[in-house]
Scaffold this active site. Structure first.
Site, short mmCIF file in Angstrom:
data_model
loop_
_atom_site.label_atom_id
_atom_site.label_comp_id
_atom_site.label_asym_id
_atom_site.label_seq_id
_atom_site.Cartn_x
_atom_site.Cartn_y
_atom_site.Cartn_z
N TYR A 337 67.19 48.97 -1.98
CA TYR A 337 67.47 49.43 -0.62
C TYR A 337 67.52 50.95 -0.62
O TYR A 337 68.19 51.57 -1.46
CB TYR A 337 68.81 48.83 -0.19
CG TYR A 337 69.14 48.83 1.29
CD1 TYR A 337 68.38 49.50 2.24
CD2 TYR A 337 70.25 48.13 1.75
CE1 TYR A 337 68.71 49.47 3.57
CE2 TYR A 337 70.60 48.09 3.09
CZ TYR A 337 69.82 48.76 4.00
OH TYR A 337 70.15 48.73 5.34
N CYS A 338 66.80 51.58 0.31
CA CYS A 338 66.89 53.02 0.56
C CYS A 338 66.60 53.81 -0.73
O CYS A 338 65.59 53.59 -1.38
CB CYS A 338 68.25 53.35 1.16
SG CYS A 338 68.43 55.03 1.81
N ILE A 339 67.51 54.70 -1.13
CA ILE A 339 67.30 55.50 -2.33
C ILE A 339 67.25 54.61 -3.58
O ILE A 339 66.60 54.95 -4.57
CB ILE A 339 68.37 56.60 -2.47
CG1 ILE A 339 68.03 57.56 -3.61
CG2 ILE A 339 69.74 56.00 -2.67
CD1 ILE A 339 69.00 58.72 -3.73
N GLY A 341 65.61 51.99 -3.64
CA GLY A 341 64.21 51.63 -3.68
C GLY A 341 63.36 52.74 -4.28
O GLY A 341 62.34 52.46 -4.95
#
Length: 604
Positions: A337-339, A341
């Site tokens: 998720y997000c950073i 990722g």
């Protein structure tokens, strides 16, 4: 009531008002003293322009001066519109039937912050509102459009962002004497609202050690592990940067291959386990997956030497090894998720380059890998601001409140000014809301990891350019070779869908299934099927050049994308085996959600 009784009532009311105003004065002095003490402790600012706004506004000024006709036309249009507002306000003031306020070019729509009846019924407050909506819209439009094409797009975006924050700060609803709701409350409560509000402000200043930490919810209404992050499980491994949680199964059989979540360390993992109804963790366990979750440490000076590479080795790769040891499998699936990722993308590229087969598939939630146009957070990143951030991180980490302030600025009307008025002027307790508790439960950033992230990705876009090496290996996005499920959200201002899509298109060696969810960075991801909210779009290819072109031929499906993901993931998760007891191999350290996630920066 007799005249004497009336006089006594007025005297009593005046006494209450005077006492409250005296306390307002006393509280104001304490707040001011606390603020000055913080400033004295920090010393003079190391730079007069830490956000490096002056070059952007200097270029904007030059651009405006280079287009005098456009600027003159826009100015004349503005004053003509103001004249219409004055005429409407004058008629209303005189008691004539003025009708509805005129709809004018570039005029912003009234938000819920103008909900009080006097903003519409009272001629003076109605004019204040209408004039503000016109002026703010005109300023924003001028900054964004005059001389379009003749200014560096990144500098234009920065100027537009800070201009929007300025005009939102100038909203008349933010000022005591211009807000009819605040004036009414102060009159009816004899100033008690201001006393309560300033007490809250003083508490928030003390909690922030001299810096105002605006409470967006009741921070004592929830407790991690009691009201949120409540899915049962065990911490089965820990080191100095993470705890690894294995969740308790709810089915007799589970898929053989486990799934490991790599959440962002820029906030806490329990957004994926907020409560029983919203929990992705709980839903995944109920579908028969063995779920592992990384819980990152909230950094202090102890993490000052951590790097992107150590977050790969001691973090993601260690978690993979331990999850495989626990389950006896040779490979697993990961979701990020997000950073988290962004970290996962570099991990997968490194594993592809080194022929490491421990990951069978990867899922990305709102994760950016191409940072060419990386959303509104990009306005905070250039060489000058990175140097300023480095100064803030001299102790080895970026304090959590710095990140919290940056995120709040992205939606300052909703996340700053509405609470300033509601809490400190109206004296109302903020409504208990689990999502806002999570939003306020901020984390610090390890200095070297954060510098690498800002400089390598936001500033240089090195992954896309083929200029990135991790663990001594040069990597590109073409090195990612596992099947990928890639989720973007349509209204995301942190990881814009176009940016996410560009990264997905560059995974040319991977079989990518791209999905666009309705809503934004959080609600578009944390959208359980039972809620029956939003929709998602999908298609079998990423041949389109842009997200807009991709969407034109995508198939829309009502509701959550989670079942679509389940169908994709289950086919990559192996046979069914007997459900696993958490910690059967590695042992149990403590109950989920563990100690690391419970550390709050305002209590450190």
């Amino acid at each position: 009531m007799s005249e004497t009784g009336t006089d006594e009532t007025l005297i009593e009311q005046g006494t209450h008002t005077a006492a409250n105003m005296a306390e307002v004065f006393d509280l104001s002095q304490k707040i001011w003293s606390l603020f000055l003490a913080r400033q004295a402790e920090e010393g003079a600012p190391k730079t007069v322009d830490p956000l490096n706004t002056m070059p952007a506004f200097a270029e904007l000024t030059k651009t405006l001066m280079d287009h005098p006709q456009e600027l003159a036309d826009a100015t004349l249009q503005y004053w003509a519109a103001q004249q219409q507002l004055w005429q409407h306000a004058t008629l209303k003031w005189l008691g004539a039937d003025a009708g509805e306020a005129p709809e004018l070019p570039h005029m912003q729509k009234a938000s819920k912050r103008f909900a009080h009846k006097d903003w519409s019924e009272n001629a003076i407050f109605d004019y204040l509102k209408q004039s503000y909506l016109l002026t703010s819209g005109w300023i924003n439009h001028t900054v964004e459009e005059v001389g379009a094409g003749d200014m560096d797009p990144r500098e234009r975006k920065k100027a537009a962002f800070y201009t929007r924050n300025y005009v939102e700060a100038m909203n008349p609803a933010n000022f005591f004497a211009l807000n009819p709701e605040v004036l009414e409350a102060t009159s009816s409560q004899k100033g008690a609202n201001l006393v309560k509000g300033l007490r809250m402000m003083l508490e928030d200043m003390e909690r922030g050690k001299g810096q105002l930490l605006i409470r967006q919810t009741d921070m004592n209404a929830f407790e991690v592990g009691r009201d949120m992050a409540i899915s049962p499980g065990k911490v089965v491994f820990e080191n100095d940067i993470l705890q690894l949680i294995q969740y308790t199964p709810t089915t007799e059989k589970v898929y053989a291959k486990p799934i490991l979540f790599l959440p962002p360390w820029i906030n806490k993992f329990y957004i994926l386990d907020l409560n029983a109804k919203k929990s992705m963790v709980r839903w995944m366990v109920d579908q028969g997956y063995t779920v592992f979750m990384v819980s990152w440490v909230n950094p202090t000076q102890a993490q000052k030497d951590e790097t992107w590479d150590s977050y790969l080795t001691k973090g993601a790769m260690m978690a993979i090894d331990k999850a495989l040891d626990e389950t006896g499998q040779k490979s697993l699936n990961i979701a990020s998720y997000c950073i988290g990722g962004t970290l996962a993308g570099t991990l997968l590229a490194y594993m592809g380059r080194t022929r490491d087969k421990r990951v069978s598939s990867a899922t990305f939630f709102t994760a950016q890998l191409d940072f060419a146009d990386a959303g509104e957070l990009q306005v905070f990143v250039d060489d000058h601001t990175i140097a300023a951030v480095d100064e803030e991180m001299e102790q080895g980490y970026l304090p959590a409140q710095k990140m919290a302030s940056a995120f709040n600025m992205l939606r300052s009307n909703d996340l700053i000014w509405s609470y300033v008025v509601n809490n400190y002027m109206l004296g109302k307790d903020p409504f208990p809301f689990d999502l806002l508790y999570w939003n306020a439960d901020s984390t610090s950033m390890p200095a070297k990891v954060h510098h690498f992230y800002l400089d390598t990705f936001y500033q240089d876009n090195a992954f896309t350019k083929g200029d990135l090496s991790v663990l001594g290996e040069p990597i590109t996005m073409q090195d990612i070779k596992v099947p990928v499920y890639h989720v973007a959200t349509k209204e995301d201002h942190i990881a814009p869908p176009g940016s996410v899509y560009r990264g997905a298109r560059q995974m040319t060696s991977a079989d990518v299934h791209f999905v666009l969810s309705g809503s934004g960075h959080i609600a578009g991801v944390v959208n359980p099927p039972a809620a029956g909210k939003y929709q998602y779009w999908a298609r079998d290819d990423q041949d389109a050049e842009s997200i807009e072109d991709w969407l034109a031929d995508a198939t829309e499906t009502e509701g959550s994308w989670w079942p679509d993901w389940d169908a994709w993931l289950s086919a990559k998760s192996g046979r069914q085996v007997k459900a696993r007891k958490p910690g059967a191999v590695l042992g149990e350290i403590e109950d989920a959600p563990g100690r690391y996630v419970k550390v709050r920066f305002d209590q450190q």
